[in-house]
Scaffold this motif. Structure first.
Motif, mmCIF file in Angstrom:
data_model
loop_
_atom_site.group_PDB
_atom_site.id
_atom_site.type_symbol
_atom_site.label_atom_id
_atom_site.label_comp_id
_atom_site.label_asym_id
_atom_site.label_seq_id
_atom_site.Cartn_x
_atom_site.Cartn_y
_atom_site.Cartn_z
ATOM 1 N N PHE A 257 57.633 45.012 113.406
ATOM 2 C CA PHE A 257 58.946 44.569 114.422
ATOM 3 C C PHE A 257 59.062 42.990 114.466
ATOM 4 O O PHE A 257 59.452 42.460 113.451
ATOM 5 N N ASP A 258 58.253 42.390 115.358
ATOM 6 C CA ASP A 258 58.376 41.065 115.803
ATOM 7 C C ASP A 258 57.465 40.393 116.416
ATOM 8 O O ASP A 258 56.670 41.098 117.221
ATOM 9 N N LEU A 259 56.843 39.146 115.925
ATOM 10 C CA LEU A 259 55.774 38.641 116.711
ATOM 11 C C LEU A 259 56.107 38.498 118.215
ATOM 12 O O LEU A 259 55.188 38.542 118.952
ATOM 13 N N THR A 260 57.179 38.134 118.472
ATOM 14 C CA THR A 260 57.494 37.775 119.728
ATOM 15 C C THR A 260 57.383 39.115 120.680
ATOM 16 O O THR A 260 56.852 39.103 121.932
ATOM 17 N N VAL A 261 58.062 40.225 120.046
ATOM 18 C CA VAL A 261 57.889 41.536 120.954
ATOM 19 C C VAL A 261 56.402 41.786 121.036
ATOM 20 O O VAL A 261 55.925 42.356 122.186
ATOM 21 N N ALA A 262 55.833 41.618 119.936
ATOM 22 C CA ALA A 262 54.263 42.108 120.152
ATOM 23 C C ALA A 262 53.540 41.259 120.928
ATOM 24 O O ALA A 262 52.710 41.941 121.785
ATOM 25 N N VAL A 263 53.689 40.133 121.253
ATOM 26 C CA VAL A 263 52.940 39.305 122.202
ATOM 27 C C VAL A 263 53.423 39.619 123.541
ATOM 28 O O VAL A 263 52.612 39.812 124.520
ATOM 29 N N GLN A 264 54.627 39.691 123.924
ATOM 30 C CA GLN A 264 55.164 40.286 125.029
ATOM 31 C C GLN A 264 54.592 41.434 125.422
ATOM 32 O O GLN A 264 54.186 41.715 126.629
ATOM 33 N N PHE A 265 54.336 42.542 124.543
ATOM 34 C CA PHE A 265 54.079 43.727 124.856
ATOM 35 C C PHE A 265 52.423 43.789 124.901
ATOM 36 O O PHE A 265 51.935 44.413 126.198
ATOM 37 N N GLY A 266 51.858 42.966 124.125
ATOM 38 C CA GLY A 266 50.463 42.798 124.439
ATOM 39 C C GLY A 266 49.950 42.188 125.843
ATOM 40 O O GLY A 266 49.130 42.769 126.345
ATOM 41 N N ILE A 267 50.658 41.191 126.300
ATOM 42 C CA ILE A 267 50.501 40.624 127.666
ATOM 43 C C ILE A 267 50.939 41.743 128.644
ATOM 44 O O ILE A 267 49.985 41.765 129.667
ATOM 45 N N PHE A 268 51.906 42.252 128.308
ATOM 46 C CA PHE A 268 52.470 43.437 129.766
ATOM 47 C C PHE A 268 51.513 44.387 129.568
ATOM 48 O O PHE A 268 50.882 44.635 130.657
ATOM 49 N N ALA A 269 51.034 44.929 128.372
ATOM 50 C CA ALA A 269 49.822 46.063 128.416
ATOM 51 C C ALA A 269 48.649 45.431 128.904
ATOM 52 O O ALA A 269 47.692 46.140 129.615
ATOM 53 N N ALA A 270 48.143 44.272 128.620
ATOM 54 C CA ALA A 270 46.883 43.928 129.172
ATOM 55 C C ALA A 270 46.851 43.384 130.726
ATOM 56 O O ALA A 270 45.962 43.654 131.488
ATOM 57 N N CYS A 271 48.042 43.185 131.415
ATOM 58 C CA CYS A 271 48.300 43.087 132.748
ATOM 59 C C CYS A 271 48.311 44.452 133.430
ATOM 60 O O CYS A 271 47.477 44.532 134.549
ATOM 61 N N LEU A 272 48.577 45.511 133.011
ATOM 62 C CA LEU A 272 48.708 46.917 133.385
ATOM 63 C C LEU A 272 47.229 47.305 133.524
ATOM 64 O O LEU A 272 46.627 47.645 134.372
ATOM 65 N N THR A 273 46.528 47.039 132.286
ATOM 66 C CA THR A 273 44.808 47.350 132.244
ATOM 67 C C THR A 273 44.435 46.404 133.325
ATOM 68 O O THR A 273 43.537 47.164 133.728
ATOM 69 N N PHE A 274 44.839 45.421 133.305
ATOM 70 C CA PHE A 274 43.896 44.453 134.337
ATOM 71 C C PHE A 274 44.222 45.057 135.732
ATOM 72 O O PHE A 274 43.143 45.028 136.532
ATOM 73 N N ILE A 275 45.565 45.219 136.145
ATOM 74 C CA ILE A 275 45.719 45.813 137.296
ATOM 75 C C ILE A 275 44.792 47.239 137.535
ATOM 76 O O ILE A 275 44.455 47.452 138.769
ATOM 77 N N TYR A 276 45.122 48.009 136.709
ATOM 78 C CA TYR A 276 44.219 49.324 136.680
ATOM 79 C C TYR A 276 42.848 48.982 137.063
ATOM 80 O O TYR A 276 42.222 49.773 137.922
ATOM 81 N N ARG A 277 42.356 48.250 136.284
ATOM 82 C CA ARG A 277 40.645 48.143 136.623
ATOM 83 C C ARG A 277 40.338 47.534 137.630
ATOM 84 O O ARG A 277 39.467 47.969 138.269
ATOM 85 N N ILE A 278 41.199 46.448 138.176
ATOM 86 C CA ILE A 278 41.003 45.795 139.572
ATOM 87 C C ILE A 278 41.055 46.883 140.592
ATOM 88 O O ILE A 278 40.278 46.883 141.613
#
Length: 558
Positions: A404-425
């Motif tokens: 798709f697109d690098l912009t979409v990829a980075v946005q999704f990656g940061i969003f997914a990482a934030c969700l993962t961080f919230i879950y782990r904390i």
């Protein structure tokens, strides 16, 4: 005049005690880096859908400014492979004029990031996101070079993944065996020169190994094409050669109709430039035992990206391969980076006509080699050793970048990482009820008094710990030990306040102990401290004693 912010280029401190010996070292390093940068700069520009001189102008102007104003002693600035996909997409959709605007705006954004001291925040981008989009960009770079690698006659290459595959598949009949032969031979020579010559050649081959394999392949392929008249496309046949002078200052035709769509490309260019430059500076720090100034580096990158596009350049950032070459060549100060820019300028002024015979197949081979070295391919083999969230994030960012697109990829990656961080904390936060074995005074009063010890953080992702206490309130008193709570956000404070109101409604006395640091501060700011003032205790033992006395109907001084 004192500036309202810190702007102190590393050059100022690097020149303390500077002598002739260091100057000679820097000159040698700068010359070596210029040799490495020459083919890469042209290849990156062509891969981005621009003329080859755009890469050279960027290496000269941005390379000089980054060295002059940057926060690293040995950082080399210039065009980078990571920008190829983004720049090509901007050029295809909005044209070169809007690329100039997007690059200049990204420079402003980079400078503001450094001005606001946000350099350290770039380090918080998860490794999985960085590896995912880096590997994805590497795949796209390699895929975009198949056209010139095989000599296919494709008038206009699409910018999207499926479009590229479709164009390559529909034009395979135009395969040029001479171009493919030059590309394969160039790539084999580069790999052998860089990887095997130092191992097999022994000490006698050490001087030769210092010469970049890309330059050797470039010279030999150019000579072979010119000598034998091979029917392959060259810089001269496609672009008409390279001008032997720097371009004049040019302002693009500004249009709100198209510029208003440049917000996300601008942000992507700025973020990618910041990530690349600061990662590169950290690599250099580890090699020379130094520590760069990330905010100064961002401001220097911002100035370079703002100035360069108006002189025919493209986006620039710190470049790991050239910086590592600079360090290994003995660079001691930013003078080496400035020298590399001056040498490239002299090459343009003196030897530009010679570039017309450079075969595009060789530049494609160089980019293929860059793409292979750019990717962290071993991470795919190691994925099974990581947890599921890491694997999902890395693979998702990789696939989104490619398809798709690098912009979409980075946005999704940061969003997914934030969700993962919230879950782990949130999973690290827990509540334990103290037993009579830990607090003997509670013996026989478990239904009257409950003592809970909270751990971790009470934030929006872990308020269920506090909310669950409302459903199991004791008859007379509830004690909360918050000594092991390190952070409470506004949502957590609201949950504590809701618990306080529930206790008041049901006639249960709420007592709190161990409030320290940030949790104490937030409790004061939301007004809960005043409500609990008579029921605050320094330790859980005192709070438990007061709660037990209340349950037994005894008088307990607060």
């Amino acid at each position: 005049m004192d500036l309202p912010f810190s702007f102190r280029p590393r050059l100022l401190s690097a020149l303390r005690g500077y002598d002739r010996i260091r100057f000679v070292q820097d000159l040698g390093a700068g010359l070596t880096v210029a040799v490495v940068a020459l083919p890469l700069a042209m290849a990156f520009a062509i891969g981005s859908g621009l003329k080859p001189e755009a890469g050279l102008f960027t290496s000269i102007i941005a390379g000089f400014l980054v060295a002059l104003l940057g926060g690293s002693r040995v950082q080399i600035g210039g065009p980078a492979g990571a920008f190829i996909v983004i720049v090509y997409d901007i050029v295809q959709q909005y044209g070169v004029a809007n690329l100039i605007i997007a690059t200049a705006l990204s420079g402003v954004l980079l400078f503001v990031m450094g001005l606001l001291r946000l350099g350290t925040l770039v380090r918080f981008i998860p490794v999985a996101v960085i590896i995912g989009f880096t590997n994805g960009i590497a795949v796209l770079i390699a895929l975009s070079q198949v056209k010139d690698f095989l000599g296919l006659a494709i008038p206009e290459m699409p910018g999207d993944f499926f479009g590229i595959l479709g164009a390559l598949g529909s034009h395979l009949s135009s395969f040029n065996p001479w171009a493919a032969g030059v590309a394969v031979a160039s790539l084999a020579l580069i790999v052998a020169w860089q990887r095997w010559l130092p191992k097999w050649g022994g000490p006698r081959a050490a001087p030769l190994a210092r010469v970049p394999g890309s330059i050797v392949a470039l010279v030999l392929a150019t000579a072979a094409v010119a000598l034998f008249g091979l029917p392959v496309e060259t810089i001269g046949s496609r672009f008409g050669g390279i001008p032997a002078a720097l371009p004049d200052f040019t302002l693009p035709a500004f249009s709100w109709e198209s510029a208003r769509y440049l917000l996300m490309p601008t942000i992507t260019l700025a973020l990618l430039g910041a990530i690349e430059s600061l990662l590169c500076a950290r690599v250099a720090d580890g090699m020379i035992g130094d520590r760069h100034d990330p905010n100064q580096e961002l401001m220097a990158q911002g100035i370079a990206n703002f100035a360069t596009p108006f002189f025919g350049g493209m986006p620039a950032t710190g470049t790991i391969a050239r910086t590592v070459t600079n360090v290994k060549s003995g660079a001691t100060s930013p003078i080496a980076g400035m020298t590399h820019a001056v040498v490239l300028l002299l090459v343009i002024l003196v030897a530009a006509p010679l570039a017309s015979s450079i075969p595009l197949a060789t530049l494609a081979a160089i980019l293929m080699f860059v793409a292979w070295n750019m990717g962290e391919w071993r991470e795919f083999a190691r994925l099974k050793t990581y947890r599921l969230p890491y694997r999902v994030t890395l693979l998702s960012v990789f696939l989104l970048t490619v398809v798709f697109d690098l912009t979409v990829a980075v946005q999704f990656g940061i969003f997914a990482a934030c969700l993962t961080f919230i879950y782990r904390i949130s999973s690290l936060s827990r509540a334990e009820r103290l037993t009579p074995a830990e607090q003997p005074a509670l013996a026989g009063l478990e239904a009257q008094v409950a003592v809970w010890r909270l751990y971790g953080t009470v934030f929006f992702g872990a308020t269920k710990l506090v909310e669950s206490l409302e459903d199991h309130l004791p008859a007379r008193a509830l004690v909360l030990d918050l000594k092991n709570v390190i952070y409470v956000d506004s949502t957590g404070a609201e949950a504590l306040e809701s618990l306080s109101r529930a206790c008041e409604t049901r006639g249960v006395r709420l007592m709190v102990s161990g409030l320290l640091g940030q949790p104490l501060d937030i409790v004061r700011r939301v007004g809960l401290y005043q409500r609990l003032l008579g029921d605050l205790r320094p330790d859980v033992a005192g709070a438990t004693a007061a709660a037990v006395a209340l349950a037994r109907g005894e008088r307990q001084d607060s």
